[in-house]
Design an enzyme around this catalytic site. Structure first.
Site, PDB file in Angstrom:
ATOM      1  N   LYS A 215       0.839  -1.211   0.000  1.00  0.00           N
ATOM      2  CA  LYS A 215       0.000   0.000   0.000  1.00  0.00           C
ATOM      3  C   LYS A 215       0.874   1.262   0.000  1.00  0.00           C
ATOM      4  O   LYS A 215       0.629   2.215  -0.748  1.00  0.00           O
ATOM      5  CB  LYS A 215      -0.910  -0.022   1.237  1.00  0.00           C
ATOM      6  CG  LYS A 215      -1.647   1.270   1.507  1.00  0.00           C
ATOM      7  CD  LYS A 215      -2.663   1.579   0.431  1.00  0.00           C
ATOM      8  CE  LYS A 215      -3.210   2.984   0.569  1.00  0.00           C
ATOM      9  NZ  LYS A 215      -4.112   3.353  -0.508  1.00  0.00           N
ATOM     10  N   CYS A 269      -3.546  10.621   1.432  1.00  0.00           N
ATOM     11  CA  CYS A 269      -2.881   9.355   1.072  1.00  0.00           C
ATOM     12  C   CYS A 269      -1.526   9.625   0.424  1.00  0.00           C
ATOM     13  O   CYS A 269      -0.491   9.372   1.024  1.00  0.00           O
ATOM     14  CB  CYS A 269      -3.766   8.547   0.129  1.00  0.00           C
ATOM     15  SG  CYS A 269      -5.250   7.917   0.940  1.00  0.00           S
TER      16      CYS A 269
HETATM   17  N1  LIG Z   1     -10.017   8.311   2.135  1.00  0.00           N
HETATM   18  C1  LIG Z   1      -9.351   7.646   1.217  1.00  0.00           C
HETATM   19  O1  LIG Z   1      -9.474   7.887   0.024  1.00  0.00           O
HETATM   20  C2  LIG Z   1      -8.438   6.488   1.604  1.00  0.00           C
HETATM   21  C3  LIG Z   1      -7.984   5.620   0.589  1.00  0.00           C
HETATM   22  C4  LIG Z   1      -7.186   4.544   0.951  1.00  0.00           C
HETATM   23  C5  LIG Z   1      -6.844   4.349   2.290  1.00  0.00           C
HETATM   24  N2  LIG Z   1      -7.287   5.225   3.255  1.00  0.00           N
HETATM   25  C6  LIG Z   1      -6.930   4.954   4.640  1.00  0.00           C
HETATM   26  O2  LIG Z   1      -8.078   4.493   5.325  1.00  0.00           O
HETATM   27  C7  LIG Z   1      -8.009   4.883   6.704  1.00  0.00           C
HETATM   28  C8  LIG Z   1      -9.276   5.649   7.073  1.00  0.00           C
HETATM   29  O3  LIG Z   1      -9.309   6.819   6.284  1.00  0.00           O
HETATM   30  P1  LIG Z   1     -10.638   7.682   6.103  1.00  0.00           P
HETATM   31  O4  LIG Z   1     -10.364   8.624   4.981  1.00  0.00           O
HETATM   32  O5  LIG Z   1     -11.830   6.789   6.030  1.00  0.00           O
HETATM   33  O6  LIG Z   1     -10.650   8.469   7.510  1.00  0.00           O
HETATM   34  P2  LIG Z   1     -11.830   9.411   8.084  1.00  0.00           P
HETATM   35  O7  LIG Z   1     -11.167  10.409   8.920  1.00  0.00           O
HETATM   36  O8  LIG Z   1     -12.738   9.830   6.972  1.00  0.00           O
HETATM   37  O9  LIG Z   1     -12.681   8.408   9.002  1.00  0.00           O
HETATM   38  C9  LIG Z   1     -12.196   7.781  10.141  1.00  0.00           C
HETATM   39  C10 LIG Z   1     -13.350   7.547  11.102  1.00  0.00           C
HETATM   40  O10 LIG Z   1     -12.842   6.773  12.193  1.00  0.00           O
HETATM   41  C11 LIG Z   1     -13.424   7.259  13.393  1.00  0.00           C
HETATM   42  N3  LIG Z   1     -12.583   6.831  14.508  1.00  0.00           N
HETATM   43  C12 LIG Z   1     -11.396   7.334  14.925  1.00  0.00           C
HETATM   44  N4  LIG Z   1     -10.908   6.615  15.953  1.00  0.00           N
HETATM   45  C13 LIG Z   1     -11.804   5.630  16.196  1.00  0.00           C
HETATM   46  C14 LIG Z   1     -11.861   4.563  17.112  1.00  0.00           C
HETATM   47  N5  LIG Z   1     -10.885   4.337  18.003  1.00  0.00           N
HETATM   48  N6  LIG Z   1     -12.939   3.751  17.095  1.00  0.00           N
HETATM   49  C15 LIG Z   1     -13.934   3.953  16.203  1.00  0.00           C
HETATM   50  N7  LIG Z   1     -13.929   4.941  15.282  1.00  0.00           N
HETATM   51  C16 LIG Z   1     -12.875   5.756  15.277  1.00  0.00           C
HETATM   52  C17 LIG Z   1     -13.526   8.753  13.181  1.00  0.00           C
HETATM   53  O11 LIG Z   1     -14.490   9.334  14.031  1.00  0.00           O
HETATM   54  C18 LIG Z   1     -13.935   8.823  11.701  1.00  0.00           C
HETATM   55  O12 LIG Z   1     -15.328   8.821  11.533  1.00  0.00           O
HETATM   56  C19 LIG Z   1      -6.731   5.721   6.841  1.00  0.00           C
HETATM   57  O13 LIG Z   1      -5.678   4.891   7.265  1.00  0.00           O
HETATM   58  C20 LIG Z   1      -6.473   6.183   5.417  1.00  0.00           C
HETATM   59  O14 LIG Z   1      -5.113   6.445   5.190  1.00  0.00           O
HETATM   60  C21 LIG Z   1      -8.097   6.275   2.931  1.00  0.00           C
END
Ligand SMILES: NC(=O)c1ccc[n+]([C@@H]2O[C@H](COP(=O)([O-])OP(=O)(O)OC[C@H]3O[C@@H](n4cnc5c(N)ncnc54)[C@H](O)[C@@H]3O)[C@@H](O)[C@H]2O)c1
Length: 434
Positions: A215, A269
């Protein structure tokens, strides 16, 4: 597992990745509990509504919530499969912060039972899945944990990263290929069986560390290649060349495929994940580190060039087109366009407007700047200088007739037919500005 053979699933973290994932799994007929620390997010989802913008997500969530397949809570409950999609930011020294992942692991550990599968999807530095495994082992000495027992483990733990594109998340969640890394091969097979329920793309199994690195490598690859394009754009400015023309011509070579320059690299990312590799191997990553520097430096180049253009036309009104970190989305996190526009706002205040069709209002840093939020038609009617920062379709389709008389600084190359003299003037001014 229930008699209908469909596992119950708990998705931890209901953001841009977790909510679409939860909805797609629910659509496949599994009963899904979404877990989040935000009561507001939980309440929104339980009303069948969504708190993020993503194509077709509203209808899907409304459907699975109303059929009783998806519900949300701030309280964990037992499930057969746990999917963790919480944030993995970095700190001010670019060191990865895996505290959210460990917090999620701590939350689910008390309800784990024999047969459960735990899958980490958050983008993570190599070794994070093992750290989470060790923490679960500490909290649950009653369970046989993979990699730490000679017997058949009670639970399976795997890492499976997400590679979706915002704006196409639902489509890509099901159609993209997936790398599934188990702590052991058995863990990988258990996770594979789960993904096969809703993924049409090919699922390739490996170990957790290789999947974590894969990744990071994917996004570092993108960053390095965009840095090459951005560096070319700065060189082209110095030489008075049209970078878009040079790239178009070079890409006619059958083995050359140069990416598009822009105002920098943003989002959470590509601008973040390369640092996870640098942090793990600082001595061995001069190229990846330099690429980060080039892409961050491009923002400052754009600011200097835009400032020179605006200052040379003291009576001109200016519009910055776009704030999002990429085209056609409402995500302004870590956006180079937003950074550039806010810097220009500080300098040019009420001479400036911003067009961002994906924002209801301008972000906080524009408050009291005098900058107005207008639509594209008003910008074409009232502004003399257009600074294109995002390649939203709504900008791309503006016909030449409506912008031929404008001074344009097009950082995204969306208007190749714009009279060249204007682009050259901007380049000359930037050079004069040093
Ligand atoms: N957004 C993208 O396009 C994308 C693409 C690939 C990978 N990622 C990866 O996916 C992961 C999540 O990214 P995202 O964009 O969805 O983040 P985000 O900030 O949109 O969402 C994360 C959610 O997790 C919740 N949260 C935080 N701590 C928590 C806990 N202990 N228990 C329960 N809920 C909790 C937050 O309240 C939030 O709603 C990251 O590692 C990111 O790098 C994101």
């Amino acid at each position: 597992m229930k008699s209908d053979n469909k596992p119950s699933v708990c998705v931890v973290g209901l953001g841009y990745i977790g909510l679409p994932t939860a909805a797609v799994i629910a659509r496949a007929g599994c009963k899904v509990l979404g877990l989040d620390v935000s009561q507001k997010v939980v309440d929104t989802i339980n009303r069948g509504e969504i708190h993020i913008e993503e194509v077709d997500l509203d209808g899907l969530v409304q459907g699975v919530v109303s059929r009783g397949l998806l519900s949300a809570s701030i309280e964990v409950a037992p499930a057969d499969v746990f999917v963790i999609a919480v944030p993995t930011p970095f700190d001010k020294d670019h060191a990865p912060d895996i505290s959210y992942v460990l917090a999620a692991g701590r939350t689910i550990a008390p309800v784990l039972k024999a047969g459960d599968v735990v899958i980490l999807e958050s983008t993570s530095p190599v070794g994070t899945t093992e750290k989470m495994r060790d923490m679960i082992a500490e909290m649950r000495p009653d369970l046989k944990i993979p990699g730490l027992t000679r017997e058949t483990p009670d639970i399976s733990i795997a890492y499976c990263p997400e590679r979706v594109l915002p704006g196409r998340i639902l489509e890509e969640l099901t159609n993209n290929d997936r790398s599934i890394g188990g702590i052991t091969p058995r863990c990988a097979r258990k996770a594979l069986a789960f993904y096969k329920r809703f993924v049409r793309g090919e699922c390739v199994t490996t170990d957790a560390r290789a999947a974590e690195m894969t990744k990071l490598v994917e996004n570092a690859y993108r960053d390095v290649n965009i840095a090459f394009a951005n560096e070319l754009s700065i060189v082209a400015d110095r030489m008075g060349l049209d970078v878009w023309e040079v790239i178009r011509l070079a890409n006619r070579h059958p083995r050359v495929n140069i990416l598009s320059p822009g105002p920098g690299v943003g989002g959470h990312c590509i601008a973040v994940d390369p640092w996870f590799i640098v942090h793990s191997a600082p001595e061995e990553t001069p190229l990846i580190r330099t690429a980060r520097g080039v892409n961050d430096g491009k923002m400052h180049h754009v600011i200097a060039k835009a400032e020179a253009l605006v200052e040379a036309h003291p009576n001109a009104r200016v519009a910055c087109l776009g704030l999002a970190f990429k085209a056609n989305i409402d995500d302004f996190r870590e956006s180079p366009a937003r950074f550039v526009a806010s810097r220009l706002a500080r300098k040019f205040g009420s001479r400036m407007s911003v067009v961002e069709p994906y924002a209801d209002e301008l972000p906080l840093e524009f408050t009291d700047s005098g900058v107005t939020h207008i639509d594209v038609d008003e910008a074409l009617e009232t502004c003399d200088i257009l600074i294109v920062l995002v390649d939203h379709d709504v900008f791309r389709v503006v016909p030449l007739a409506e912008r031929a008389d404008k001074l344009v600084y097009d950082t995204r190359g969306i208007w190749p037919d714009q009279p060249r003299v204007v682009r050259e003037e901007a380049a000359k001014l930037a050079l004069a500005a040093g």
